[in-house]
Design a protein around this motif. Structure first.
Motif, mmCIF file in Angstrom:
data_model
loop_
_atom_site.group_PDB
_atom_site.id
_atom_site.type_symbol
_atom_site.label_atom_id
_atom_site.label_comp_id
_atom_site.label_asym_id
_atom_site.label_seq_id
_atom_site.Cartn_x
_atom_site.Cartn_y
_atom_site.Cartn_z
ATOM 1 N N VAL A 172 0.731 -1.247 -0.036
ATOM 2 C CA VAL A 172 0.038 -0.035 -0.145
ATOM 3 C C VAL A 172 0.804 1.379 -0.036
ATOM 4 O O VAL A 172 0.425 2.379 -0.611
ATOM 5 C CB VAL A 172 -0.952 0.210 1.268
ATOM 6 N N ALA A 173 2.158 1.204 0.539
ATOM 7 C CA ALA A 173 2.858 2.498 0.823
ATOM 8 C C ALA A 173 3.611 2.576 -0.668
ATOM 9 O O ALA A 173 4.129 3.960 -0.980
ATOM 10 C CB ALA A 173 3.975 2.185 1.654
ATOM 11 N N ARG A 174 3.509 1.760 -1.527
ATOM 12 C CA ARG A 174 4.270 2.037 -2.959
ATOM 13 C C ARG A 174 3.451 3.069 -3.703
ATOM 14 O O ARG A 174 2.139 2.846 -3.737
ATOM 15 C CB ARG A 174 4.169 0.753 -3.682
ATOM 16 N N PRO A 175 4.077 3.915 -4.290
ATOM 17 C CA PRO A 175 2.988 5.090 -5.019
ATOM 18 C C PRO A 175 2.218 4.598 -6.084
ATOM 19 O O PRO A 175 1.262 4.956 -6.418
ATOM 20 C CB PRO A 175 4.378 5.865 -5.560
ATOM 21 N N SER A 176 2.627 3.568 -6.538
ATOM 22 C CA SER A 176 1.890 2.996 -8.017
ATOM 23 C C SER A 176 0.395 2.514 -7.194
ATOM 24 O O SER A 176 -0.417 2.151 -7.939
ATOM 25 C CB SER A 176 2.580 1.901 -8.630
ATOM 26 N N VAL A 177 0.396 2.066 -5.867
ATOM 27 C CA VAL A 177 -0.965 1.769 -5.185
ATOM 28 C C VAL A 177 -1.564 2.839 -4.575
ATOM 29 O O VAL A 177 -2.575 3.090 -4.434
ATOM 30 C CB VAL A 177 -0.529 0.341 -4.216
ATOM 31 N N ILE A 192 -1.416 6.098 -4.827
ATOM 32 C CA ILE A 192 -2.087 7.264 -5.639
ATOM 33 C C ILE A 192 -3.216 6.828 -6.243
ATOM 34 O O ILE A 192 -4.418 7.451 -6.006
ATOM 35 C CB ILE A 192 -1.014 7.716 -6.747
ATOM 36 N N PRO A 193 -3.410 5.770 -6.755
ATOM 37 C CA PRO A 193 -4.852 5.384 -7.234
ATOM 38 C C PRO A 193 -5.652 4.873 -6.031
ATOM 39 O O PRO A 193 -7.095 5.323 -6.488
ATOM 40 C CB PRO A 193 -4.463 3.877 -7.936
ATOM 41 N N LEU A 194 -5.283 4.462 -5.178
ATOM 42 C CA LEU A 194 -6.211 4.411 -3.924
ATOM 43 C C LEU A 194 -6.700 5.904 -3.347
ATOM 44 O O LEU A 194 -8.066 5.784 -2.966
ATOM 45 C CB LEU A 194 -5.586 3.804 -2.728
ATOM 46 N N GLY A 195 -5.906 6.892 -3.423
ATOM 47 C CA GLY A 195 -6.341 8.120 -2.876
ATOM 48 C C GLY A 195 -7.358 8.512 -4.031
ATOM 49 O O GLY A 195 -8.277 9.246 -3.538
ATOM 50 N N VAL A 196 -7.185 8.634 -5.472
ATOM 51 C CA VAL A 196 -7.903 8.967 -6.375
ATOM 52 C C VAL A 196 -9.297 8.212 -6.165
ATOM 53 O O VAL A 196 -10.286 9.072 -6.287
ATOM 54 C CB VAL A 196 -7.288 8.818 -7.697
ATOM 55 N N THR A 197 -9.114 7.050 -5.720
ATOM 56 C CA THR A 197 -10.379 6.164 -5.706
ATOM 57 C C THR A 197 -11.439 6.640 -4.583
ATOM 58 O O THR A 197 -12.640 6.917 -4.641
ATOM 59 C CB THR A 197 -10.330 4.807 -5.463
#
Length: 180
Positions: free
Chosen positions: A136-141, A143-148
């Motif tokens: 979850v700490a990886r930016p590739s995960v 950032i999409p979680l935050g946008v969602t």
């Protein structure tokens, strides 16, 4: 439409709870009350596995017993090392010499750890939790979680308020009463 709204609200509330817990954990970590640790080696297996998440609390060094697990800063690796205490000896007013060994290791850690009045000790172990935190700490995960999350909040604000089935629609009797 009701099912979609219900699912959206459940997901939104779950994310809000996770976010609140994350914020509380972050604050407790910054204040020095707890220390979350992701296990990166198999030196404590099978009791503590690689990828586990440990939640450690500050413990007075004088309360640590031989046989307990402690996390102590290693100046060579610049990380906290969580191993079992095999000897502990007070060397000054608030200075201690601690020797540790990983359960899966054949020999004790190289040298003695010089520690002060406090060390970290685990109070909670989440099996595989470290892998989840790392993912979850990886930016590739993240950032999409935050946008969602932002999209779910936005969608919940766009939906018109629900009408309850038991709400009465004003009829002629109510209109006459209002007109009087």
């Amino acid at each position: 439409m009701r099912v979609v709204r219900l699912v959206g609200n459940v997901v939104l509330w779950l994310l809000a709870v996770v976010g609140l817990l994350s914020a509380l954990l972050w604050g407790a970590t910054k204040l020095g009350y707890v220390q979350p640790l992701v296990v990166i080696s198999g030196s404590m297996e099978p009791g503590i596995m690689t990828g586990d998440l440990l939640l450690d609390v500050r413990t007075p060094t004088e309360d640590v017993q031989v046989g307990e697990v402690a996390a102590i800063y290693n100046p060579v690796t610049r990380n906290l090392v969580s191993h079992r205490v095999i000897s502990i000896e007070q060397t000054g007013d608030s200075a201690w010499a601690v020797q540790m060994k990983g359960d899966a290791n054949n020999s004790p850690d190289g040298g003695v750890y010089e520690v002060g009045a406090h060390v970290w000790q685990p109070v909670l172990q989440v099996s595989g939790g470290g892998r989840a935190v790392a993912a979850v700490a990886r930016p590739s995960v993240a950032i999409p979680l935050g946008v969602t999350l932002l999209a779910l909040i936005g969608l919940s604000r766009l939906a018109p308020p629900q009408e309850r089935e038991d709400d009465e629609v004003p009829g002629p009797a109510l209109e006459e009463a209002v007109a009087r």
